[in-house]
Design a protein around this motif. Sequence first.
Motif, PDB file in Angstrom:
ATOM      1  N   LEU A   1       2.635   2.703   4.751  1.00  0.00           N
ATOM      2  CA  LEU A   1       1.792   3.842   4.378  1.00  0.00           C
ATOM      3  C   LEU A   1       1.313   4.512   5.662  1.00  0.00           C
ATOM      4  CD1 LEU A   1       0.275   5.321   2.016  1.00  0.00           C
ATOM      5  CD2 LEU A   1      -1.678   3.871   2.591  1.00  0.00           C
ATOM      6  N   ALA A   2       1.647   5.780   5.823  1.00  0.00           N
ATOM      7  CA  ALA A   2       1.280   6.487   7.052  1.00  0.00           C
ATOM      8  C   ALA A   2       0.297   7.602   6.720  1.00  0.00           C
ATOM      9  CB  ALA A   2       2.535   7.028   7.732  1.00  0.00           C
ATOM     10  N   VAL A   3      -0.977   7.236   6.697  1.00  0.00           N
ATOM     11  CA  VAL A   3      -2.037   8.207   6.397  1.00  0.00           C
ATOM     12  C   VAL A   3      -2.892   8.443   7.641  1.00  0.00           C
ATOM     13  CG1 VAL A   3      -4.142   8.594   5.050  1.00  0.00           C
ATOM     14  CG2 VAL A   3      -2.104   7.666   3.934  1.00  0.00           C
TER      15      VAL A   3
ATOM     16  N   PHE B   1     -11.270  -7.010  10.790  1.00  0.00           N
ATOM     17  CA  PHE B   1     -10.196  -6.177  10.228  1.00  0.00           C
ATOM     18  C   PHE B   1     -10.491  -5.841   8.769  1.00  0.00           C
ATOM     19  CE2 PHE B   1      -6.673  -5.943  13.344  1.00  0.00           C
ATOM     20  CZ  PHE B   1      -7.276  -6.662  14.363  1.00  0.00           C
TER      21      PHE B   1
ATOM     22  N   TRP C   1      -2.005   3.034  13.728  1.00  0.00           N
ATOM     23  CA  TRP C   1      -2.333   1.734  13.096  1.00  0.00           C
ATOM     24  C   TRP C   1      -1.554   1.527  11.793  1.00  0.00           C
ATOM     25  CZ3 TRP C   1      -7.195   4.640  13.812  1.00  0.00           C
ATOM     26  CH2 TRP C   1      -7.826   4.336  15.015  1.00  0.00           C
ATOM     27  N   ILE C   2      -0.298   1.853  11.783  1.00  0.00           N
ATOM     28  CA  ILE C   2       0.464   1.786  10.536  1.00  0.00           C
ATOM     29  C   ILE C   2       1.050   0.377  10.362  1.00  0.00           C
ATOM     30  CG2 ILE C   2       2.359   2.846   9.232  1.00  0.00           C
ATOM     31  CD1 ILE C   2      -0.299   4.559   9.836  1.00  0.00           C
ATOM     32  N   THR C   3       0.537  -0.332   9.358  1.00  0.00           N
ATOM     33  CA  THR C   3       0.912  -1.727   9.118  1.00  0.00           C
ATOM     34  C   THR C   3       2.393  -1.844   8.760  1.00  0.00           C
ATOM     35  OG1 THR C   3      -1.329  -2.210   8.404  1.00  0.00           O
ATOM     36  CG2 THR C   3       0.375  -3.759   7.688  1.00  0.00           C
TER      37      THR C   3
ATOM     38  N   ILE D   1       0.815  -1.221   0.000  1.00  0.00           N
ATOM     39  CA  ILE D   1       0.000   0.000   0.000  1.00  0.00           C
ATOM     40  C   ILE D   1       0.852   1.277   0.000  1.00  0.00           C
ATOM     41  CG2 ILE D   1      -2.039  -1.098   0.982  1.00  0.00           C
ATOM     42  CD1 ILE D   1      -1.289  -0.184   3.723  1.00  0.00           C
TER      43      ILE D   1
ATOM     44  N   THR E   1       1.759  -3.582  13.466  1.00  0.00           N
ATOM     45  CA  THR E   1       0.909  -2.385  13.527  1.00  0.00           C
ATOM     46  C   THR E   1       1.524  -1.364  14.499  1.00  0.00           C
ATOM     47  OG1 THR E   1      -0.922  -3.935  13.310  1.00  0.00           O
ATOM     48  CG2 THR E   1      -1.492  -1.645  13.809  1.00  0.00           C
TER      49      THR E   1
ATOM     50  N   ASP F   1     -19.191   0.786   6.266  1.00  0.00           N
ATOM     51  CA  ASP F   1     -20.319   1.698   6.043  1.00  0.00           C
ATOM     52  C   ASP F   1     -19.906   2.881   5.173  1.00  0.00           C
ATOM     53  OD1 ASP F   1     -21.891   0.093   7.559  1.00  0.00           O
ATOM     54  OD2 ASP F   1     -21.713   1.284   9.397  1.00  0.00           O
TER      55      ASP F   1
ATOM     56  N   LEU G   1      -9.970  -1.923   7.780  1.00  0.00           N
ATOM     57  CA  LEU G   1      -8.779  -1.507   7.038  1.00  0.00           C
ATOM     58  C   LEU G   1      -9.158  -1.038   5.642  1.00  0.00           C
ATOM     59  CD1 LEU G   1      -6.240  -4.396   7.734  1.00  0.00           C
ATOM     60  CD2 LEU G   1      -6.855  -2.450   9.114  1.00  0.00           C
TER      61      LEU G   1
ATOM     62  N   GLY H   1     -10.634   1.424   4.651  1.00  0.00           N
ATOM     63  CA  GLY H   1     -11.943   2.067   4.532  1.00  0.00           C
ATOM     64  C   GLY H   1     -13.008   1.245   5.221  1.00  0.00           C
TER      65      GLY H   1
ATOM     66  N   SER I   1     -11.463   7.572   8.737  1.00  0.00           N
ATOM     67  CA  SER I   1     -12.347   7.641   7.565  1.00  0.00           C
ATOM     68  C   SER I   1     -12.233   9.011   6.911  1.00  0.00           C
ATOM     69  CB  SER I   1     -13.799   7.415   7.988  1.00  0.00           C
ATOM     70  OG  SER I   1     -13.911   6.259   8.772  1.00  0.00           O
TER      71      SER I   1
HETATM   72  C1  LIG Z   1      -4.882  -3.186  12.044  1.00  0.00           C
HETATM   73  C2  LIG Z   1      -4.999  -1.905  11.303  1.00  0.00           C
HETATM   74  C3  LIG Z   1      -4.066  -1.604  10.327  1.00  0.00           C
HETATM   75  C4  LIG Z   1      -4.126  -0.397   9.644  1.00  0.00           C
HETATM   76  N1  LIG Z   1      -3.146  -0.088   8.741  1.00  0.00           N
HETATM   77  C5  LIG Z   1      -3.076   1.181   8.258  1.00  0.00           C
HETATM   78  C6  LIG Z   1      -1.949   1.595   7.483  1.00  0.00           C
HETATM   79  O1  LIG Z   1      -1.044   0.816   7.200  1.00  0.00           O
HETATM   80  N2  LIG Z   1      -1.898   2.878   7.074  1.00  0.00           N
HETATM   81  C7  LIG Z   1      -2.882   3.779   7.359  1.00  0.00           C
HETATM   82  O2  LIG Z   1      -2.768   4.926   6.970  1.00  0.00           O
HETATM   83  N3  LIG Z   1      -3.975   3.406   8.080  1.00  0.00           N
HETATM   84  C8  LIG Z   1      -4.088   2.146   8.549  1.00  0.00           C
HETATM   85  N4  LIG Z   1      -5.170   1.762   9.310  1.00  0.00           N
HETATM   86  C9  LIG Z   1      -6.222   2.730   9.604  1.00  0.00           C
HETATM   87  C10 LIG Z   1      -7.538   2.427   8.925  1.00  0.00           C
HETATM   88  O3  LIG Z   1      -7.466   2.773   7.576  1.00  0.00           O
HETATM   89  C11 LIG Z   1      -8.635   3.206   9.685  1.00  0.00           C
HETATM   90  O4  LIG Z   1      -8.807   2.554  10.922  1.00  0.00           O
HETATM   91  C12 LIG Z   1      -9.916   3.254   8.923  1.00  0.00           C
HETATM   92  O5  LIG Z   1      -9.787   4.088   7.813  1.00  0.00           O
HETATM   93  C13 LIG Z   1     -11.087   3.774   9.783  1.00  0.00           C
HETATM   94  O6  LIG Z   1     -10.733   4.926  10.478  1.00  0.00           O
HETATM   95  P1  LIG Z   1     -11.002   5.047  12.054  1.00  0.00           P
HETATM   96  O7  LIG Z   1     -10.591   3.781  12.673  1.00  0.00           O
HETATM   97  O8  LIG Z   1     -10.369   6.288  12.552  1.00  0.00           O
HETATM   98  O9  LIG Z   1     -12.557   5.156  12.198  1.00  0.00           O
HETATM   99  P2  LIG Z   1     -13.459   6.531  12.251  1.00  0.00           P
HETATM  100  O10 LIG Z   1     -13.111   7.351  11.098  1.00  0.00           O
HETATM  101  O11 LIG Z   1     -13.326   7.112  13.604  1.00  0.00           O
HETATM  102  O12 LIG Z   1     -14.863   5.927  12.099  1.00  0.00           O
HETATM  103  C14 LIG Z   1     -15.442   5.073  13.083  1.00  0.00           C
HETATM  104  C15 LIG Z   1     -16.603   4.367  12.453  1.00  0.00           C
HETATM  105  O13 LIG Z   1     -17.619   5.317  12.197  1.00  0.00           O
HETATM  106  C16 LIG Z   1     -18.281   5.010  11.005  1.00  0.00           C
HETATM  107  N5  LIG Z   1     -18.215   6.163  10.096  1.00  0.00           N
HETATM  108  C17 LIG Z   1     -17.264   7.122  10.032  1.00  0.00           C
HETATM  109  N6  LIG Z   1     -17.547   7.997   9.059  1.00  0.00           N
HETATM  110  C18 LIG Z   1     -18.693   7.594   8.491  1.00  0.00           C
HETATM  111  C19 LIG Z   1     -19.491   8.055   7.400  1.00  0.00           C
HETATM  112  N7  LIG Z   1     -19.161   9.131   6.685  1.00  0.00           N
HETATM  113  N8  LIG Z   1     -20.604   7.370   7.080  1.00  0.00           N
HETATM  114  C20 LIG Z   1     -20.960   6.263   7.774  1.00  0.00           C
HETATM  115  N9  LIG Z   1     -20.243   5.763   8.802  1.00  0.00           N
HETATM  116  C21 LIG Z   1     -19.126   6.415   9.159  1.00  0.00           C
HETATM  117  C22 LIG Z   1     -17.619   3.779  10.402  1.00  0.00           C
HETATM  118  O14 LIG Z   1     -18.348   2.638  10.734  1.00  0.00           O
HETATM  119  C23 LIG Z   1     -16.291   3.740  11.096  1.00  0.00           C
HETATM  120  O15 LIG Z   1     -15.808   2.430  11.213  1.00  0.00           O
HETATM  121  C24 LIG Z   1      -5.172   0.526   9.937  1.00  0.00           C
HETATM  122  C25 LIG Z   1      -6.140   0.199  10.888  1.00  0.00           C
HETATM  123  C26 LIG Z   1      -6.061  -0.992  11.579  1.00  0.00           C
HETATM  124  C27 LIG Z   1      -7.094  -1.282  12.613  1.00  0.00           C
END
Ligand SMILES: Cc1cc2nc3c(=O)[nH]c(=O)nc-3n(C[C@H](O)[C@H](O)[C@H](O)COP(=O)(O)OP(=O)(O)OC[C@H]3O[C@@H](n4cnc5c(N)ncnc54)[C@H](O)[C@@H]3O)c2cc1C
Length: 514
Positions: free
Chosen positions: A248-250, A485, A281-283, A218, A327, A494, A489, A491, A257
Amino acid sequence: MPYKEFTLDDIARHHKEGDLWIVIDSKVYDLSRFADLHPGGAGVLYAEGIAGKDATQVFFGLHRLEVLQRPQYARLQIGAVRGQTETIKPLSPGELSLVPYAEPTWLTPGYFSPYYSDNHRKFHKAMRAFLMEVVQPEAVQCEENGKRISQEVVDKLSEINFLAMRLGPGKHLKGLTLMGGIVKPEEYDYFHELILNTEIARFGTRAFVDGLLNGGVIALPPVLNFGTLEQRAKFVPDILAGKKYISLAVSEAFAGSDVSGAQTVAVRDGDEWIVTGTKKWITNGTFSDYFTTLCKTDTGFVVLLVERSDAVSTKPVKTSYSSTAGTAFVTFDKARVPVANTLGQVGKGMSIVLSNFNHERWMVTATSLGAQRLVVEECLKWTNQRIAFGKPLHAQAVIRAKLATMISRVETCQAWVENITHQMNNMSYQEQSDKLAGPIALLKQFVSKAGRETAEDATQIFGGRGITVTGMGKVIENYHRTSPFDAILAGAEDVLGDLGVRQAIRRMPKNARL
Ligand SMILES: Cc1cc2nc3c(=O)[nH]c(=O)nc-3n(C[C@H](O)[C@H](O)[C@H](O)COP(=O)(O)OP(=O)(O)OC[C@H]3O[C@@H](n4cnc5c(N)ncnc54)[C@H](O)[C@@H]3O)c2cc1C
């Protein structure tokens, strides 16, 4: 005692404490000394129908085949039953399972598919054999002990250009020998990659799937697609060769989200950026050398390739899957990054990150597909060998109904994933970004939901074993614990469903009316 043949009458005489033999699948085991060490207690071994008897059915109602292959148990075998032959064998590396629905239609003898060529079949066979021999033992170990993938295995992966293949077809494959030359770089397509992704998910080790250099899958595309020639020449070869690691550090605690909420800041200082902020949560982050990092600037978002230094620290984030995925929580404490490490244009960071999501989301559907199929296979085997109320579990209509739904789900996912893969094969990167963001978002939502429903059904079918980490239900336990997961992950489910529908609404013809 030398290995020899016995009659059933010979065996029947050894049925008491201190002199206990049993038969499992034609093999005779002397349990006289082992009985007191039996984890399930000695008493059960002296039961009628077991001591001195063929205990095959009882054994497989309680244990996996692999138990018999462990050296400490294999050496208890003293011979075989005269006139009988072994029938229950593990798959040899590369072999296909004959359990119905354990393999997709295209791999099932007598069935057809429009998508796969002979080259895909050859590639599949070689990939499965390679993964079973080289990766599976490490996957199982790391999933349990939480250690990162070993350099020894990474080196073997690099020999077949595994990471390059995980990145999909493209110019980065030019000049590489893929899978020992089975597929030429220009022949390699998204169906080869689909095969690879489904196969790595077949060990019941979800975190290791991400530990298997997923960070690179990624984090490298922005370098490949938006990096300059110099940047690609400087960073890509070592990463593809498994000498350096990248993540990937986003995401941040502030922005998951809603990526645009990212607060990591990059400030220009001459020929350098000064990066300050945190990522969550950076893999593979615990062991990565580079971080493809989304940062905020005065003039919009930018993506920077940040190298590990004293100003970049990482610590593990303890999630409910194994820490073998690496992670990490990443802290940039005024990290100095050469301006030469800027990927693409300043201000275009968000579109770089968003264009990267399609491939990542599709990949998650592919690995989920492999895992779901494994779960279906486990459930079909288990319901066939587990006896309850005097009958195999599948004699119960409610169990068969669950199996029917699980099979239908995985076949539906397979058909949709293959359809999207076919579209990817026929579209440029730009066309994919434009036309497939919505369909892939909907696909991922559907596949991860299907996976979690299948995890629930499988857990019911396995009972207590479905929530026990080791033994018969270990694959189900792992999948039940880790299938969420796939729903988060790349996105959240929902959010992706919503994205897919919004994209469709955007494309509604202006004159569409009932
Ligand atoms: C094990 C693991 C590995 C990961 N690896 C990486 C990585 O390598 N690099 C990286 O950059 N990120 C990584 N991530 C981050 C991952 O992409 C985010 O956890 C994910 O995008 C969701 O963001 P959040 O957890 O902050 O949830 P939030 O944005 O806080 O959202 C919480 C919940 O609210 C709901 N929600 C939020 N917005 C909406 C909306 N508009 N409409 C409907 N429902 C909504 C969803 O159900 C969502 O699950 C990782 C996460 C995990 C757990």
